[in-house]
Motif scaffolding. Structure first.
Motif, PDB file in Angstrom:
ATOM      1  N   ARG A  36     -40.610  28.240  36.995  1.00 10.04           N
ATOM      2  CA  ARG A  36     -39.309  28.241  36.952  1.00 10.04           C
ATOM      3  C   ARG A  36     -38.275  28.745  36.919  1.00 10.04           C
ATOM      4  N   ALA A  37     -38.657  30.075  36.627  1.00 12.86           N
ATOM      5  CA  ALA A  37     -37.554  30.758  36.909  1.00 12.86           C
ATOM      6  C   ALA A  37     -36.910  31.630  37.815  1.00 12.86           C
ATOM      7  N   GLU A  64     -35.477  31.498  30.407  1.00  9.84           N
ATOM      8  CA  GLU A  64     -36.632  30.930  30.129  1.00  9.84           C
ATOM      9  C   GLU A  64     -37.865  30.286  29.307  1.00  9.84           C
TER      10      GLU A  64
END
Length: 109
Positions: A36-37, A64
């Protein structure tokens, strides 16, 4: 609680523990947070262990984990005092210390 009595390694370990607790609270695996990051899994692992990561990597992780707003508490923006506003002073840009001239010389008693 982080305080001035802790050494840098202890502070990094505490920050890493908090990052891990927040990640788990959001129900993310380390792999998911990394994905996600858009950072490597090893960066997440190092951060959670309290190893050194770059400031930019820390910001990415905090963003995040939805903790980025907490950085405002870290170093608050300085503002002019009401008196400085009244006197229309500008925010200081640098520090200049006065020189102390010591006129005492050897043999002067």
């Amino acid at each position: 609680m982080i305080n001035n009595l802790m050494n840098n390694k202890e502070i990094l370990k505490e920050l890493g523990s908090r990052i891990k607790d927040t990640r788990i609270g959001l129900n993310y695996t380390q792999s998911e947070l990394a994905r996600r990051a858009n950072i490597s899994l090893s960066t997440v692992t190092r951060a959670e262990k309290g190893d050194n990561i770059t400031l930019e990597q820390l910001i990415i992780i905090l963003r995040e984990l939805r903790l980025l707003n907490n950085l405002e508490l870290l170093i608050p923006q300085t503002e002019l005092t009401p008196l400085e506003l009244f006197e229309k002073k500008t925010k200081r840009q640098r520090v200049k210390k006065k020189q102390i001239i010591n006129e005492w010389k050897w043999g002067d008693e």
